[in-house]
Design a protein around this motif. Structure first.
Motif, mmCIF file in Angstrom:
data_model
loop_
_atom_site.group_PDB
_atom_site.id
_atom_site.type_symbol
_atom_site.label_atom_id
_atom_site.label_comp_id
_atom_site.label_asym_id
_atom_site.label_seq_id
_atom_site.Cartn_x
_atom_site.Cartn_y
_atom_site.Cartn_z
ATOM 1 N N GLU A 14 0.835 -1.205 0.000
ATOM 2 C CA GLU A 14 0.000 0.000 0.000
ATOM 3 C C GLU A 14 0.866 1.250 0.000
ATOM 4 O O GLU A 14 0.549 2.241 -0.668
ATOM 5 N N TYR A 15 1.941 1.208 0.762
ATOM 6 C CA TYR A 15 2.808 2.389 0.825
ATOM 7 C C TYR A 15 3.531 2.595 -0.500
ATOM 8 O O TYR A 15 3.762 3.734 -0.918
ATOM 9 N N LEU A 16 3.862 1.515 -1.181
ATOM 10 C CA LEU A 16 4.507 1.613 -2.490
ATOM 11 C C LEU A 16 3.571 2.297 -3.486
ATOM 12 O O LEU A 16 4.027 3.067 -4.353
ATOM 13 N N GLU A 17 2.268 2.049 -3.372
ATOM 14 C CA GLU A 17 1.300 2.733 -4.230
ATOM 15 C C GLU A 17 1.360 4.248 -4.018
ATOM 16 O O GLU A 17 1.276 5.022 -4.974
ATOM 17 N N PHE A 18 1.490 4.650 -2.764
ATOM 18 C CA PHE A 18 1.626 6.070 -2.425
ATOM 19 C C PHE A 18 2.880 6.651 -3.077
ATOM 20 O O PHE A 18 2.850 7.751 -3.670
ATOM 21 N N MET A 19 3.990 5.932 -3.014
ATOM 22 C CA MET A 19 5.232 6.399 -3.615
ATOM 23 C C MET A 19 5.097 6.514 -5.121
ATOM 24 O O MET A 19 5.514 7.522 -5.725
ATOM 25 N N GLU A 20 4.523 5.486 -5.745
ATOM 26 C CA GLU A 20 4.404 5.465 -7.208
ATOM 27 C C GLU A 20 3.395 6.493 -7.707
ATOM 28 O O GLU A 20 3.457 6.910 -8.869
ATOM 29 N N ALA A 21 2.480 6.913 -6.823
ATOM 30 C CA ALA A 21 1.503 7.935 -7.204
ATOM 31 C C ALA A 21 2.069 9.345 -7.020
ATOM 32 O O ALA A 21 1.344 10.330 -7.214
ATOM 33 N N GLY A 22 3.350 9.441 -6.655
ATOM 34 C CA GLY A 22 3.986 10.739 -6.489
ATOM 35 C C GLY A 22 3.770 11.351 -5.128
ATOM 36 O O GLY A 22 3.823 12.590 -4.974
ATOM 37 N N GLY A 23 3.552 10.514 -4.119
ATOM 38 C CA GLY A 23 3.277 11.009 -2.772
ATOM 39 C C GLY A 23 4.361 11.902 -2.201
ATOM 40 O O GLY A 23 4.067 12.849 -1.458
ATOM 41 N N TYR A 24 5.610 11.615 -2.558
ATOM 42 C CA TYR A 24 6.725 12.416 -2.038
ATOM 43 C C TYR A 24 6.964 13.704 -2.828
ATOM 44 O O TYR A 24 7.856 14.483 -2.488
ATOM 45 N N SER A 25 6.191 13.905 -3.876
ATOM 46 C CA SER A 25 6.374 15.122 -4.673
ATOM 47 C C SER A 25 5.107 15.973 -4.731
ATOM 48 O O SER A 25 5.040 16.931 -5.504
#
Length: 390
Positions: A224-235
């Protein structure tokens, strides 16, 4: 229970807990004992000395007539933050201490343990000392968790990624989808109640009013957290507190701690060495900033510590310290103890957030649902995870 059996049990418990600290350090090489990569990580050697200093300073010196300290200079070396006890090596310099040597620290532990065994079976061991002894043992268990946490940081930031142990660790797994557990509005009670040990910050059981809320039955997974990263969560600044967004940009944060993108896949440093990310394992080593941003991205939030405690009987907990949306503040009627022991928790009740639960690094028997852990919002070297609420 007769006094003889009580003393025997107390001595046995003392020796078992003290022995476990040394068992944690058994896989280390001598060089590992002295490393301090960042201010938050203390060298394993220092943990072993500090926990020993606690028993020497707070139990043996004031209560055992004729006790001779192992080395008078160790009070300066192994005092952590007790202003009442005197000056000390500043925290950032613990890794500069090549002396006392590792062997001398183990000699220190052996000396104090032998003196403690004599003391516990002597006429000077009074019932009034038992609460302080219990605090010392729980203090040692706190440092056992810190030992594992700090060892992981020391080895996990070595470019060789050396395993701490070859014994396979049981990595927590999550199966199925999380359900949202519903709780009606009402007045609830939180805080420690009953027999047994607790820290002073858990005392002051009191009523709280909670609006209707829902809380996830499971922790957030790596997948689930990887989905957040791939969705640009850190940007995407929209999900972050202003301070958290500054932290992301200044530190170039792009993933949880110990994640490494190698050969087109995410790898994760574990106590067994570098491994491929397990998508079903609960995400770990997350700062409060990251936990809050993920919750925002999911259009949810983090639970308050009161919500967490009320709901904790209805879900499994204990594999990750779980960030809450509650500032670390005193409960009603909280009172600091007199003397140095009063510095244990109360002085830290500012600029920190509460974590609830326990982790895979928490010693057996050292967790309860009223336990109030706390850290600064940017820290992620602890075994921290995320549970969602709304």
């Amino acid at each position: 229970m007769t006094p003889e059996i009580t003393i025997k049990d107390i001595t046995k418990k003392y020796m078992e807990i003290r022995g476990h600290s040394e068992k944690i350090c058994a896989p280390l090489e001598i060089e590992d004992y002295v490393v301090q990569p960042i201010v938050d990580v203390s060298p394993p050697k220092w943990h072993l000395g500090h926990t020993t200093w606690f028993f020497e300073t707070f139990i043996l010196l004031p209560n055992f007539p004729g006790y001779q300290v192992f080395d008078p200079q160790y009070n300066f070396v192994f005092n952590s933050y007790y202003e009442t006890i005197g000056t000390r090596v500043i925290r950032t310099d613990r890794g500069n201490l090549s002396r006392p040597s590792v062997s001398e620290v183990y000699q220190y532990r052996k000396y104090v343990d032998e003196q403690m065994k004599i003391f516990l079976q002597s006429e000077f061991m009074k019932e009034s000392i038992e609460p302080l002894l219990e605090l010392g043992l729980n203090h040692e268990q706190q440092h056992q968790e810190l030992l594992l946490t700090d060892i992981k940081y020391i080895l996990g930031h070595n470019p060789l990624f050396p395993p701490y142990t070859k014994e396979q660790n049981n990595i927590p797994m999550i199966s199925g989808d999380a359900q949202m557990l519903s709780f009606s509005e009402g007045v609830y009670e939180i805080g420690f109640k009953g027999e047994g040990f607790c820290f002073d910050n858990e005392l002051g059981r009191h009523k709280v009013f909670l609006d209707h809320f829902e809380i996830a039955s499971q922790l957030v997974t790596n997948g689930e957290y990887l989905e957040f990263m791939e969705a640009g969560g850190y940007s995407d600044f929209r999900h972050w507190h202003a301070e958290g967004w500054d932290w992301v940009k200044q530190n170039h944060v792009k993933s949880p701690l110990y994640w490494h993108y190698i050969d087109d896949s995410w790898q994760y440093y574990t106590l067994n060495g570098l491994q491929e990310i397990d998508l079903q394992s609960p995400v770990c080593h997350i700062s409060f900033y990251e936990a809050s941003a993920f919750a925002s991205w999911k259009q949810m939030r983090l639970p308050t510590e009161a919500e967490w405690e009320v709901a904790s009987h209805h879900f499994d907990w204990g594999s990750r310290w779980e960030w809450t949306n509650s500032a670390y503040l005193p409960y009603p009627h909280f009172k600091k103890e007199a003397g140095a022991v009063g510095e244990y928790n109360g002085k830290f009740m500012v600029n920190q957030m509460v974590l609830r639960g326990a982790s895979e690094a928490t010693p057996k028997g050292h967790s309860r649902n009223t336990y109030r852990n706390f850290f600064q919002t940017n820290l992620k070297w602890q075994f921290t995870g995320i549970r969602l609420a709304r």
